[in-house]
Design a protein around this motif. Structure first.
Motif, PDB file in Angstrom:
ATOM      1  N   THR A 376      37.877  40.408 124.456  1.00 39.86           N
ATOM      2  CA  THR A 376      36.462  40.036 124.548  1.00 39.86           C
ATOM      3  C   THR A 376      36.091  39.708 125.981  1.00 39.86           C
ATOM      4  N   TRP A 377      36.947  38.953 126.667  1.00 41.50           N
ATOM      5  CA  TRP A 377      36.698  38.635 128.078  1.00 41.50           C
ATOM      6  C   TRP A 377      36.610  39.919 128.898  1.00 41.50           C
ATOM      7  N   LEU A 378      37.543  40.838 128.655  1.00 39.20           N
ATOM      8  CA  LEU A 378      37.525  42.107 129.385  1.00 39.20           C
ATOM      9  C   LEU A 378      36.268  42.903 129.038  1.00 39.20           C
ATOM     10  N   GLY A 379      35.907  42.920 127.752  1.00 42.19           N
ATOM     11  CA  GLY A 379      34.722  43.668 127.333  1.00 42.19           C
ATOM     12  C   GLY A 379      33.453  43.118 127.952  1.00 42.19           C
ATOM     13  N   ILE A 380      33.346  41.788 128.051  1.00 40.95           N
ATOM     14  CA  ILE A 380      32.148  41.189 128.645  1.00 40.95           C
ATOM     15  C   ILE A 380      32.075  41.497 130.135  1.00 40.95           C
ATOM     16  N   GLN A 381      33.231  41.506 130.817  1.00 41.02           N
ATOM     17  CA  GLN A 381      33.214  41.848 132.239  1.00 41.02           C
ATOM     18  C   GLN A 381      32.745  43.282 132.451  1.00 41.02           C
ATOM     19  N   VAL A 382      33.223  44.182 131.618  1.00 38.46           N
ATOM     20  CA  VAL A 382      32.795  45.579 131.725  1.00 38.46           C
ATOM     21  C   VAL A 382      31.306  45.704 131.400  1.00 38.46           C
ATOM     22  N   THR A 383      30.863  44.986 130.366  1.00 38.54           N
ATOM     23  CA  THR A 383      29.457  45.030 129.976  1.00 38.54           C
ATOM     24  C   THR A 383      28.564  44.460 131.062  1.00 38.54           C
ATOM     25  N   ARG A 384      28.983  43.362 131.673  1.00 31.70           N
ATOM     26  CA  ARG A 384      28.190  42.752 132.755  1.00 31.70           C
ATOM     27  C   ARG A 384      28.048  43.701 133.929  1.00 31.70           C
ATOM     28  N   ALA A 385      29.103  44.459 134.208  1.00 33.85           N
ATOM     29  CA  ALA A 385      29.032  45.410 135.323  1.00 33.85           C
ATOM     30  C   ALA A 385      28.069  46.554 135.029  1.00 33.85           C
ATOM     31  N   ALA A 386      27.886  46.860 133.737  1.00 30.22           N
ATOM     32  CA  ALA A 386      27.028  47.988 133.363  1.00 30.22           C
ATOM     33  C   ALA A 386      25.578  47.584 133.148  1.00 30.22           C
ATOM     34  N   LEU A 387      25.301  46.284 132.967  1.00 25.70           N
ATOM     35  CA  LEU A 387      23.944  45.823 132.685  1.00 25.70           C
ATOM     36  C   LEU A 387      23.215  45.434 133.963  1.00 25.70           C
ATOM     37  N   PRO A 388      21.873  45.414 133.934  1.00 25.22           N
ATOM     38  CA  PRO A 388      21.117  44.862 135.063  1.00 25.22           C
ATOM     39  C   PRO A 388      21.518  43.418 135.312  1.00 25.22           C
ATOM     40  N   ARG A 389      21.398  42.976 136.553  1.00 26.79           N
ATOM     41  CA  ARG A 389      21.915  41.663 136.926  1.00 26.79           C
ATOM     42  C   ARG A 389      21.296  40.538 136.118  1.00 26.79           C
ATOM     43  N   GLN A 390      19.960  40.619 135.857  1.00 26.96           N
ATOM     44  CA  GLN A 390      19.297  39.536 135.138  1.00 26.96           C
ATOM     45  C   GLN A 390      19.846  39.390 133.725  1.00 26.96           C
ATOM     46  N   ILE A 391      20.170  40.519 133.089  1.00 27.58           N
ATOM     47  CA  ILE A 391      20.725  40.468 131.739  1.00 27.58           C
ATOM     48  C   ILE A 391      22.203  40.098 131.790  1.00 27.58           C
ATOM     49  N   ALA A 392      22.901  40.650 132.771  1.00 30.25           N
ATOM     50  CA  ALA A 392      24.345  40.387 132.889  1.00 30.25           C
ATOM     51  C   ALA A 392      24.625  38.901 133.071  1.00 30.25           C
ATOM     52  N   ASP A 393      23.742  38.192 133.785  1.00 31.39           N
ATOM     53  CA  ASP A 393      23.958  36.764 134.013  1.00 31.39           C
ATOM     54  C   ASP A 393      23.899  35.955 132.728  1.00 31.39           C
ATOM     55  N   LEU A 394      23.227  36.499 131.704  1.00 32.50           N
ATOM     56  CA  LEU A 394      23.104  35.777 130.445  1.00 32.50           C
ATOM     57  C   LEU A 394      24.343  35.914 129.579  1.00 32.50           C
ATOM     58  N   ALA A 395      25.035  37.048 129.701  1.00 37.20           N
ATOM     59  CA  ALA A 395      26.208  37.312 128.860  1.00 37.20           C
ATOM     60  C   ALA A 395      27.431  36.656 129.485  1.00 37.20           C
ATOM     61  N   HIS A 396      28.002  35.709 128.804  1.00 35.31           N
ATOM     62  CA  HIS A 396      29.160  35.009 129.337  1.00 35.31           C
ATOM     63  C   HIS A 396      29.965  34.424 128.185  1.00 35.31           C
ATOM     64  N   ILE A 397      31.167  33.988 128.515  1.00 39.46           N
ATOM     65  CA  ILE A 397      32.040  33.358 127.524  1.00 39.46           C
ATOM     66  C   ILE A 397      31.963  31.845 127.697  1.00 39.46           C
ATOM     67  N   ASP A 398      31.662  31.148 126.615  1.00 33.28           N
ATOM     68  CA  ASP A 398      31.687  29.692 126.633  1.00 33.28           C
ATOM     69  C   ASP A 398      32.616  29.210 125.523  1.00 33.28           C
ATOM     70  N   TRP A 399      32.726  27.880 125.402  1.00 37.43           N
ATOM     71  CA  TRP A 399      33.651  27.335 124.405  1.00 37.43           C
ATOM     72  C   TRP A 399      33.240  27.705 122.992  1.00 37.43           C
ATOM     73  N   LEU A 400      31.944  27.762 122.753  1.00 39.73           N
ATOM     74  CA  LEU A 400      31.484  28.128 121.413  1.00 39.73           C
ATOM     75  C   LEU A 400      31.904  29.551 121.071  1.00 39.73           C
ATOM     76  N   LEU A 401      31.761  30.466 122.029  1.00 41.33           N
ATOM     77  CA  LEU A 401      32.165  31.844 121.777  1.00 41.33           C
ATOM     78  C   LEU A 401      33.674  31.942 121.559  1.00 41.33           C
ATOM     79  N   LEU A 402      34.450  31.129 122.266  1.00 36.41           N
ATOM     80  CA  LEU A 402      35.903  31.126 122.082  1.00 36.41           C
ATOM     81  C   LEU A 402      36.265  30.739 120.650  1.00 36.41           C
ATOM     82  N   TRP A 403      35.668  29.631 120.180  1.00 37.81           N
ATOM     83  CA  TRP A 403      35.967  29.185 118.816  1.00 37.81           C
ATOM     84  C   TRP A 403      35.468  30.171 117.785  1.00 37.81           C
TER      85      TRP A 403
END
Length: 436
Positions: A376-403
């Motif tokens: 998931t961490w790898l997928g989000i990094q790849v997705t962030r690189a492919a998205l516009p910066r404003q959208i990419a900044d919103l997609a991230h891993i937090d503790w809630l997503l981990l659980w």
């Protein structure tokens, strides 16, 4: 007892490493694909102002009537200048603001600072309390400043840092285009994403606004909208002709605190449209809308349809992975029918068998979840690189997503194990021992 079952599970998993690896990989990839797309979907579809979203509404007035340029029977999402000014004058909402995006050039007295455009908004004074905009220094202008067309400005924290090195700049002046404006307030950290207040004329994930001018002052200075100008027929040349045209380019939002206020405002919009028809300006029945923030985000399609489809596809992939896991667990458990028969003959009941194999399935789920976290961490990094910066900044891993990722992996595995565990519970010890 659970410790004993966990030891049995680990021993069993080590006994068939290839089968174990296949199940862990299936769960890991299925969970990772789902959680990666979920992280993006959640970031795009989140409520930007949850404590107040049910009180914010976006009126629409049909200024074009039946024509081939319309989206079905929907009125344009922006307003004409005539309608926006009329609604502001009547002031039937608790708070309200007409607004449109501007991009004046900020000129600095410091020769080291280059002149550059600053994205911003022309708004009414009630815009700031309506959206609970935080201030670092000063405050917004008053309603009297709107009426007097005062040359005041509210600037962002980042622009204040660039022009004044972050100190309190209230009372100082900045140059926007060829005019001087007095700084009356400096915003705190305020970067709503999506920019829900201006979806009618700009991109939902556009650049952060840095300057805010009174709506009346901006139109006096003939500041053109930087985007979102739509016309059926081109107006005559000149700014005054644009203001009096049927072109739509003004956003509008209101705050309505109670259901009765919402009903009254709907009635007001219809009454206003009927007045315009009676005056000869409109030639059609009232066709207005009043959407709350949630409905407005859906109407403006802030979450792209491709994102929703990607999430559905990812869930289907997770389902396929679960079906594969069902088959692998079933094969694994039934190969141990002899062991189950011996345990049953020695006094273990069906509940004990279910717990033993349930713990084993849970261990596979936890291991698959850990793999899913890394993927998931790898997928989000790849997705962030492919998205516009404003959208990419919103997609991230937090503790809630981990659980959530770990929980999804364990729950998916246990669900996949229900049938194999039930089959293991149904092994008849007498027949199994006779066959052995």
């Amino acid at each position: 007892m659970i410790k004993y079952y966990l030891q049995l599970a680990l021993r069993s998993l080590r006994r068939n490493p290839v089968l174990t690896a296949l199940m862990v990989i299936a769960i890991g990839f299925g969970v990772a694909s789902s959680m990666t797309t979920y992280a993006v979907l959640h970031a795009l579809s989140g409520d930007p102002i949850p404590w107040k979203s049910n009180k914010l509404f976006f009126p629409q007035i049909d200024a074009w009537g039946p024509n081939p340029h319309r989206n079905g029977h929907e009125p344009a999402d922006a307003m004409t200048y005539i309608d926006a000014v009329s609604l502001m004058r009547d002031h039937r909402a608790h708070r309200q603001s007409a607004l449109y995006p501007i991009a004046p050039t900020v000129r600095s007295d410091d020769p080291a600072q280059k002149s550059r455009e600053a994205p911003g908004q022309a708004v009414a004074s009630e815009f700031f309390p309506m959206l609970d905009v935080p201030f670092l220094y000063g405050s917004s202008w008053a309603a009297a400043d709107d009426e007097q067309h005062a040359k005041v400005v509210v600037i962002s924290k980042s622009l204040n840092q660039r022009l004044f090195r972050g100190v309190n700049s209230v009372g100082r002046s900045i140059q926007l285009n060829s005019h001087s404006y007095r700084v009356i307030g400096v915003l705190g950290d305020w970067h709503p994403q999506p920019k829900f207040y201006d979806l009618a004329t700009t991109d939902a994930f556009g650049s952060t606004d840095q300057v805010f001018l009174p709506f009346t002052t901006a139109t006096d200075a003939q500041l053109a909208t930087k985007s979102g100008f739509f016309c059926i027929n081109l107006p005559s040349p000149g700014y005054a002709a644009m203001l009096n045209s049927s072109c739509v380019w003004i956003g509008y939002m209101v705050e309505l605190d109670t259901p009765s206020q919402v009903r009254d405002y709907r009635s007001y919009l219809d009454s206003y449209a009927r007045e315009q028809r009676a005056s000869g300006r409109f030639g059609w029945e009232p066709n207005n809308r009043l959407r709350d923030l949630s409905a407005w985000l859906d109407f403006e399609q802030v979450v792209p349809a491709q994102t929703k489809m990607s999430f559905v596809v990812a869930l289907c992939l997770l389902l396929v992975c679960m079906v594969n896991t069902v088959g692998l667990l079933l094969a694994k458990f039934l190969l141990r029918s002899g062991e189950i028969g011996v345990r049953r003959a020695l006094g273990a009941n069906r509940i004990a068998i279910a717990i033993q194999f349930g713990v084993e399935a849970g261990a596979i789920g936890v291991t698959g979840g850990l793999l899913g976290l890394m993927l998931t961490w790898l997928g989000i990094q790849v997705t962030r690189a492919a998205l516009p910066r404003q959208i990419a900044d919103l997609a991230h891993i937090d503790w809630l997503l981990l659980w959530q990722t770990l929980l999804l992996a364990v729950v998916a595995t246990i669900l996949a194990a229900l049938y194999p565990v039930w089959r293991a519970m149904c092994v008849r010890p007498s027949l199994q021992l006779k066959e052995d």
